[in-house]
Design a protein around this motif. Structure first.
Motif, PDB file in Angstrom:
ATOM      1  N   ILE A   1     -17.144 -16.685  26.031  1.00  0.00           N
ATOM      2  CA  ILE A   1     -17.788 -15.984  24.903  1.00  0.00           C
ATOM      3  C   ILE A   1     -18.168 -14.561  25.331  1.00  0.00           C
ATOM      4  N   LYS A   2     -18.791 -14.502  26.545  1.00  0.00           N
ATOM      5  CA  LYS A   2     -19.238 -13.192  27.036  1.00  0.00           C
ATOM      6  C   LYS A   2     -18.055 -12.228  27.172  1.00  0.00           C
ATOM      7  N   GLY A   3     -16.973 -12.723  27.796  1.00  0.00           N
ATOM      8  CA  GLY A   3     -15.799 -11.888  28.051  1.00  0.00           C
ATOM      9  C   GLY A   3     -15.172 -11.380  26.764  1.00  0.00           C
ATOM     10  N   PHE A   4     -14.921 -12.302  25.821  1.00  0.00           N
ATOM     11  CA  PHE A   4     -14.268 -11.897  24.573  1.00  0.00           C
ATOM     12  C   PHE A   4     -15.187 -11.012  23.727  1.00  0.00           C
ATOM     13  N   ALA A   5     -16.466 -11.336  23.700  1.00  0.00           N
ATOM     14  CA  ALA A   5     -17.400 -10.535  22.902  1.00  0.00           C
ATOM     15  C   ALA A   5     -17.472  -9.108  23.456  1.00  0.00           C
ATOM     16  N   LYS A   6     -17.525  -9.017  24.787  1.00  0.00           N
ATOM     17  CA  LYS A   6     -17.601  -7.699  25.414  1.00  0.00           C
ATOM     18  C   LYS A   6     -16.345  -6.876  25.103  1.00  0.00           C
ATOM     19  N   THR A   7     -15.188  -7.519  25.212  1.00  0.00           N
ATOM     20  CA  THR A   7     -13.927  -6.809  24.916  1.00  0.00           C
ATOM     21  C   THR A   7     -13.941  -6.331  23.467  1.00  0.00           C
ATOM     22  N   LEU A   8     -14.421  -7.198  22.577  1.00  0.00           N
ATOM     23  CA  LEU A   8     -14.471  -6.829  21.158  1.00  0.00           C
ATOM     24  C   LEU A   8     -15.381  -5.624  20.931  1.00  0.00           C
ATOM     25  N   VAL A   9     -16.507  -5.580  21.661  1.00  0.00           N
ATOM     26  CA  VAL A   9     -17.460  -4.468  21.479  1.00  0.00           C
ATOM     27  C   VAL A   9     -16.898  -3.184  22.077  1.00  0.00           C
ATOM     28  N   VAL A  10     -16.426  -3.294  23.351  1.00  0.00           N
ATOM     29  CA  VAL A  10     -16.017  -2.091  24.081  1.00  0.00           C
ATOM     30  C   VAL A  10     -14.690  -1.526  23.550  1.00  0.00           C
ATOM     31  N   LYS A  11     -13.724  -2.433  23.280  1.00  0.00           N
ATOM     32  CA  LYS A  11     -12.387  -1.947  22.931  1.00  0.00           C
ATOM     33  C   LYS A  11     -12.066  -2.178  21.459  1.00  0.00           C
ATOM     34  N   ASP A  12     -13.079  -2.208  20.654  1.00  0.00           N
ATOM     35  CA  ASP A  12     -12.908  -2.523  19.239  1.00  0.00           C
ATOM     36  C   ASP A  12     -11.793  -1.697  18.590  1.00  0.00           C
ATOM     37  N   GLU A  13     -11.829  -0.381  18.852  1.00  0.00           N
ATOM     38  CA  GLU A  13     -10.885   0.540  18.213  1.00  0.00           C
ATOM     39  C   GLU A  13      -9.447   0.268  18.625  1.00  0.00           C
ATOM     40  N   GLU A  14      -9.312  -0.098  19.927  1.00  0.00           N
ATOM     41  CA  GLU A  14      -7.954  -0.256  20.465  1.00  0.00           C
ATOM     42  C   GLU A  14      -7.287  -1.561  20.040  1.00  0.00           C
ATOM     43  N   LEU A  15      -8.076  -2.544  19.574  1.00  0.00           N
ATOM     44  CA  LEU A  15      -7.495  -3.869  19.295  1.00  0.00           C
ATOM     45  C   LEU A  15      -6.899  -3.936  17.896  1.00  0.00           C
ATOM     46  N   SER A  16      -5.753  -4.616  17.832  1.00  0.00           N
ATOM     47  CA  SER A  16      -5.132  -4.818  16.518  1.00  0.00           C
ATOM     48  C   SER A  16      -5.935  -5.869  15.760  1.00  0.00           C
ATOM     49  N   PRO A  17      -5.858  -5.845  14.423  1.00  0.00           N
ATOM     50  CA  PRO A  17      -6.609  -6.851  13.656  1.00  0.00           C
ATOM     51  C   PRO A  17      -6.254  -8.260  14.070  1.00  0.00           C
ATOM     52  N   ALA A  18      -4.984  -8.523  14.403  1.00  0.00           N
ATOM     53  CA  ALA A  18      -4.567  -9.892  14.793  1.00  0.00           C
ATOM     54  C   ALA A  18      -5.243 -10.311  16.094  1.00  0.00           C
ATOM     55  N   THR A  19      -5.252  -9.363  17.088  1.00  0.00           N
ATOM     56  CA  THR A  19      -5.900  -9.683  18.378  1.00  0.00           C
ATOM     57  C   THR A  19      -7.384  -9.902  18.169  1.00  0.00           C
ATOM     58  N   ARG A  20      -7.977  -9.030  17.326  1.00  0.00           N
ATOM     59  CA  ARG A  20      -9.421  -9.150  17.070  1.00  0.00           C
ATOM     60  C   ARG A  20      -9.716 -10.545  16.482  1.00  0.00           C
ATOM     61  N   ARG A  21      -8.871 -10.988  15.540  1.00  0.00           N
ATOM     62  CA  ARG A  21      -9.078 -12.301  14.907  1.00  0.00           C
ATOM     63  C   ARG A  21      -8.917 -13.423  15.942  1.00  0.00           C
ATOM     64  N   GLU A  22      -7.929 -13.226  16.812  1.00  0.00           N
ATOM     65  CA  GLU A  22      -7.693 -14.251  17.851  1.00  0.00           C
ATOM     66  C   GLU A  22      -8.896 -14.367  18.780  1.00  0.00           C
ATOM     67  N   PHE A  23      -9.438 -13.189  19.173  1.00  0.00           N
ATOM     68  CA  PHE A  23     -10.611 -13.173  20.073  1.00  0.00           C
ATOM     69  C   PHE A  23     -11.823 -13.819  19.401  1.00  0.00           C
ATOM     70  N   LEU A  24     -12.004 -13.447  18.144  1.00  0.00           N
ATOM     71  CA  LEU A  24     -13.165 -13.988  17.404  1.00  0.00           C
ATOM     72  C   LEU A  24     -13.049 -15.507  17.252  1.00  0.00           C
ATOM     73  N   SER A  25     -11.813 -15.950  17.034  1.00  0.00           N
ATOM     74  CA  SER A  25     -11.633 -17.403  16.879  1.00  0.00           C
ATOM     75  C   SER A  25     -11.921 -18.113  18.205  1.00  0.00           C
ATOM     76  N   THR A  26     -11.551 -17.477  19.353  1.00  0.00           N
ATOM     77  CA  THR A  26     -11.882 -18.073  20.663  1.00  0.00           C
ATOM     78  C   THR A  26     -13.398 -18.118  20.850  1.00  0.00           C
ATOM     79  N   VAL A  27     -14.072 -17.046  20.492  1.00  0.00           N
ATOM     80  CA  VAL A  27     -15.546 -17.008  20.623  1.00  0.00           C
ATOM     81  C   VAL A  27     -16.140 -18.159  19.805  1.00  0.00           C
ATOM     82  N   ASN A  28     -15.639 -18.317  18.595  1.00  0.00           N
ATOM     83  CA  ASN A  28     -16.126 -19.372  17.705  1.00  0.00           C
ATOM     84  C   ASN A  28     -15.889 -20.762  18.316  1.00  0.00           C
ATOM     85  N   GLU A  29     -14.690 -20.969  18.845  1.00  0.00           N
ATOM     86  CA  GLU A  29     -14.324 -22.256  19.464  1.00  0.00           C
ATOM     87  C   GLU A  29     -15.247 -22.583  20.628  1.00  0.00           C
TER      88      GLU A  29
END
Ligand code: ATP
Ligand code: MG
Length: 481
Positions: A266-294
Motif C-alpha cells: 500500500i505504502k509503495g503504490f500510494a507513494k508512487t501515485l502521489v510522487v509520479k501522478d503526472e507521469e502515470l497513464s490512467p490505466a497504470t493509475r487504475r491498476e495501482f489504485l486497485s492493488t492498494v484497494n486489494e
C-alpha cells in the motif's frame, strides 16, 4: 490337635492369665467379713465360758485345760485365716490397680499408633496424589520413592522401577538436547555438592517422545551429620506452557509478516501515485489504485480474522439464528465469484429442494468462503472445485472438494489448530496465517455442527461440515404445508 483354619502356625503362644475382676474382690471381701464374724463369735463364746460359765465348765465332762486349748486353737485358726484373706484381698486390689494402669497405658499406646497410621496414610495420599512427579533416590541413585504423577510423566510403572537406577529410568536432556549423564545428572549433582537446583529440562519418554519439564532437585540430609544422603526430585510437565509460548512466538512472526506485506505494498503504490501522478497513464493509475484497494482488503480481513479468533478463544461467538437457504447463499457467493476467485472453476452441486438450515447467515458464508478459498489456493489452476450439499438425518452436510495437493494423514488432525500451516514444496510460496480452518471449526461448532477432512496426498481433499436443519415447528407458516 488341628489348628483353627487360617490361624498362623508361627503365631507365638499367648499365656492367658486370668485378670482379677470386681467379683473376685467381692468374694474375698465376703470371706474376710465371714472370718471376722467367726472370730468375734468364737471370742464371744470364749468370754461366756470364761466369765459366767465356771459352773458349766465345772460340770463339763471334758477337762478345763483341754477346752481352753481347743477354744484358743479355734480362735488362732480363725485369726490366721482372716490374716490370709486380708492379704489375699490386698493382693487382688493391687493387681487390679496395676492392670488398670496397664490397660490405660495400652489404650494410650493404641491411640498413638492409630494417629501415626493416619498420618502415614495422609502423607502417602499426598505423595501419590501430588500433581507433580516426585522421586527420591539414595546415595547410589537407586529409586526409593516414585509417585503416580512421575509414572504418568515418564510412562514407567513404580513397582517395576523401584530399586532401579534413576539415570536408567529417567533420561533427562538439557533444553538444547544434550543428554545429562554422570556428574551432570541433576540428582547426582545434588548429592555431590548438596546444593538444590531448579531447571527446565527435556524428559525422554519411551517411544521416543521428549517432554518439556521443570525440575527442582534438592538434597535430604542426615540430621546428625548434615551430609546429603538422599536426593528429592520434583518434576512438573510444562509442555502445554511451552506450546503456548511457541504459539505466541508464531503469532508475532506470522501476524507481523502478514501485516507488513500488504502495508509495504500500500505504502509503495500510494507513494508512487502521489510522487509520479503526472507521469502515470490512467490505466497504470487504475491498476495501482486497485492493488492498494486489494491490499487494504487483505489487511482488513486479517484484522477481522484476529477478532474472530479472539471471540472463538473466549467462547463468545454470538450466533444470530435464522433460516438459511444453502442454495441461495451459494448463488450469492458465486455472484461475487469472479472478483474474488478469478478464472477458477467452482462447480455448485446443490439440489433445489434442499431443506433450509438453522444458522447465522453471515457466519455460514464465512465458513464457506474460507473452505472455497483454501480449495482454490491449494490446488492447481486447471483443476475445478466442487461444492455439494446433502441431507443426513437432522443435519445438512456441506462439502468442498478439490483436486489439489492433498494433506498427509498425520497432518490432517492438526490443521484445525491456530496458526497451523503445512509447508510442502508445492505450498511453500502460498501465503496465509493458518487461522482460516481454526475459524471454520470455531464457527461450525458454535452452530452445533462438526467439521472434518478426507484427503489423499497428491489427489485432493474434501472438507465437509454439518449444520442443523431448521426444525419443522420453527418454520414459517407457509412452509408447513
Ligand atoms: N484444500 C486444501 N488442500 C490442501 N491443504 C490445505 C487445504 N486447506 C487447508 N490446507 C492446509 O491447511 C493449512 C491451514 O489452513 P488455514 O485455512 O487454516 O490457513 P491458511 O490458508 O494457511 O491461512 P488463512 O488464515 O489465510 O486461511 C494450510 O496452510 C494448508 O497447508
Ligand atoms: Mg485458509
Amino acid at each position: 490337635m488341628k489348628g483353627r483354619p487360617g490361624a498362623s502356625p508361627t503365631a507365638p503362644a499367648i499365656r492367658m492369665t486370668k485378670r482379677p475382676g470386681h467379683a473376685d474382690i467381692q468374694r474375698a471381701r465376703w470371706q474376710l467379713w465371714a472370718v471376722t464374724f467367726a472370730i468375734l463369735g468364737s471370742l464371744a463364746v470364749a468370754l461366756v465360758f470364761l466369765a459366767g460359765g465356771q459352773s458349766a465348765i465345772r460340770h463339763n465332762p471334758l477337762p478345763q485345760g483341754t477346752l481352753r486349748v481347743a477354744l484358743l486353737g479355734l480362735i488362732a485358726a480363725f485369726v490366721l485365716y482372716a490374716i490370709d484373706r486380708e492379704r489375699h484381698l490386698r493382693r487382688l486390689a493391687e493387681r487390679l490397680t496395676h492392670e488398670q494402669v496397664e490397660s490405660t497405658q495400652l489404650a494410650t499406646r493404641l491411640r498413638y499408633l492409630a494417629e501415626l497410621q493416619r498420618e502415614r496414610d495422609t502423607s502417602a495420599a499426598l505423595f501419590d496424589g501430588a500433581a507433580d512427579g516426585i522421586v527420591v533416590v539414595d546415595a547410589e541413585l537407586r529409586l526409593l520413592r516414585f509417585n503416580g504423577a512421575m509414572q504418568a510423566l515418564c510412562g514407567q510403572t513404580g513397582s517395576k522401577v523401584l530399586g532401579g537406577l534413576a539415570p536408567v529410568v529417567l533420561h533427562f536432556e538439557s533444553t538444547d538436547g544434550t543428554p545429562l549423564e554422570g556428574a551432570e545428572y541433576p540428582l547426582a549433582a545434588v548429592l555431590a555438592d548438596g546444593m538444590p537446583r531448579s531447571m527446565e529440562l527435556l524428559l525422554f519418554v519411551p517411544g521416543g517422545e521428549r517432554r518439556w519439564v521443570s525440575g527442582t532437585f534438592s538434597p535430604i540430609r542426615d540430621p546428625e551429620t548434615g551430609e546429603a544422603v538422599l536426593a528429592l526430585g520434583i518434576v512438573r510437565d510444562i509442555s502445554q506452557q511451552k506450546e503456548i509460548e511457541q504459539l505466541q512466538r508464531d503469532f508475532v512472526s506470522i501476524v507481523s509478516h502478514e501485516l507488513r506485506a500488504p502495508l509495504t505494498a500500500i505504502k509503495g503504490f500510494a507513494k508512487t501515485l502521489v510522487v509520479k501522478d503526472e507521469e502515470l497513464s490512467p490505466a497504470t493509475r487504475r491498476e495501482f489504485l486497485s492493488t492498494v484497494n486489494e491490499q487494504a482488503e487483505r489487511l482488513a480481513r486479517l484484522v477481522d480474522d484476529l477478532l474472530q479468533v479472539s471471540r472463538i478463544d473466549a467462547k463468545r461467538v454470538r450466533v444470530e439464528w435464522s433460516e438459511v437457504d444453502v442454495a441461495d447463499v451459494l448463488r450469492d457467493l458465486m455472484g461475487q465469484f469472479h472478483s474474488k476467485w478469478g478464472a477458477r472453476r467452482v462447480v455448485v452441486d446443490v439440489d433445489r429442494g434442499l431443506p433450509v438450515v438453522r444458522a447465522d447467515r453471515q457466519k455460514f458464508e464465512e465458513i464457506l468462503i474460507n473452505l472455497i478459498d483454501n480449495a482454490i489456493k491449494y490446488s492447481p489452476e486447471s483443476t475445478p472445485v466442487r461444492v455439494s450439499a446433502r441431507v443426513t438425518g437432522d443435519e445438512l452436510e456441506i462439502a468442498v472438494a478439490d483436486r489439489g495437493f492433498g494433506i498427509a494423514p498425520d497432518d490432517a488432525a492438526e490443521l484445525f489448530q491456530k496458526f497451523q500451516r503445512i509447508t510442502t514444496p508445492a505450498t511453500r510460496d502460498i501465503g496465509g496465517t493458518g487461522l482460516g480452518l481454526y475459524i471454520v471449526k470455531g464457527l461450525v461448532e458454535a452452530h452445533g455442527g462438526r467439521v472434518w477432512v478426507e484427503s489423499v496426498p497428491g489427489a485432493g481433499s474434501t472438507f465437509a461440515f454439518t449444520m442443523p436443519r431448521a426444525r419443522a415447528e420453527a418454520l414459517p407458516e407457509e412452509m408447513h404445508a
